[in-house]
Scaffold this motif. Structure first.
Motif: not given
Length: 240
Positions: A46-52
C-alpha cells in the motif's frame, strides 16, 4: 527503463550500493527495510518507496516479501521528488504502476511509458511522505546504540546500560540523539519500537504479541503510540 519483480525470503539483505537511476519500490506482501546514511525507511504493502539517483543504501527483509522495482533513467526523473520518501499508493497510483510493469510486448510505445513515468513523478511530488522514516544518528557511538535497538526492539537494557556498552556517557548520548535526530533518546527509542512493529502487524500477529515483541509490556500504551505515529490503530493499519 529497467523493471523487475522480486521475491525474497526472511532475512534477505543487500549490501550498500547505489544506482545510476532512480528506484521505486512497492510490495504486494511483506515488509522491506531500507537504510541510507541518514535514515531508515520501511516499505509496506500500500506504499511506494522512492529513492533518487545515486543514493547509497542497503536493504533487508524481516520476513518473506514480494514486490516490484522500477528504475527510471535520470532523464525521466525530473518530476520526481529530490529527496527519498515513502508515499501512500491509492488506486490511481497503483494502476499507473501496474501499467508500467507490463511485459515489453504489452507496455505500449516508449513515449507512452515516458508519459506514465512523468505522471507518476508528479503524483509523488504533490503527495506528502508517510511517517515511515526514522532518522538515524551519525555519530558512531550513538549509531551503534541505534542499531542495537533497531535489531532488538524488545531490548531490556536502559539508556545508562546502552551508553556504557558502547563507550559513551549518558549525557553525551542524550545530546547526540537530540542534535542528530531531532528527538530525545526516549522519544527515538519509542519510535524505533513502533516502526519495527510493522513487520508483525502486517504478518497478522495478535496485537498483544506484537506489543510484547516490540518491547511494550502494556498493550494499550503500544496502541496509543502506534496511533500517534500512523493515525490508525494496528488493526486499522492492516485493514482489519
Amino acid at each position: 527503463m529497467k523493471k523487475e519483480r522480486f521475491e525474497y525470503g526472511s532475512g534477505h539483505s543487500t549490501p550498500w550500493h547505489a544506482h545510476a537511476s532512480g528506484q521505486l519500490y512497492w510490495l504486494s506482501h511483506g515488509v522491506m527495510v531500507i537504510e541510507t546514511e541518514l535514515a531508515q525507511w520501511t516499505v509496506t504493502p500500500g506504499t511506494v518507496g522512492w529513492f533518487p539517483v545515486g543514493l547509497s543504501h542497503s536493504a533487508w527483509t524481516p520476513g518473506r516479501v514480494q514486490g516490484h522495482s522500477i528504475y527510471p533513467e535520470p532523464s525521466s526523473c525530473c518530476p520526481f521528488p529530490s529527496h527519498p520518501g515513502i508515499y501512500g499508493a491509492d488506486a490511481f497510483l497503483m494502476s499507473v504502476l501496474t501499467r508500467l510493469c507490463r511485459s515489453a510486448s504489452d507496455a505500449g510505445p516508449e513515449d507512452y511509458q515516458g508519459t506514465l513515468l512523468k505522471l507518476l513523478g508528479y503524483e509523488l511530488s504533490l503527495g506528502d511522505p508517510l511517517p515511515l522514516q526514522l532518522t538515524l544518528p551519525t555519530d558512531r557511538r550513538a549509531r551503534n546504540v541505534a542499531n542495537e535497538l533497531l535489531k532488538n526492539p524488545d531490548c531490556a537494557l536502559n539508556q545508562s546500560q546502552l551508553a556504557q556498552r558502547w563507550g559513551v556517557s549518558v549525557r553525551n548520548l542524550s545530546r547526540l540523539f537530540q542534535q542528530q535526530t531531532g528527538l530525545s533518546f526516549s522519544q527515538w527509542r519509542q519510535q524505533a519500537k513502533v516502526v519495527a512493529s510493522l513487520q508483525w502487524v502486517l504478518a497478522g500477529l495478535p496485537v498483544s504479541e506484537v506489543a510484547l515483541l516490540s518491547g511494550y509490556s502494556n498493550v494499550s500504551a503500544y496502541i496509543d503510540v502506534f496511533r500517534q505515529r500512523f493515525g490508525k490503530t494496528p488493526g486499522q493499519f492492516r485493514g482489519k
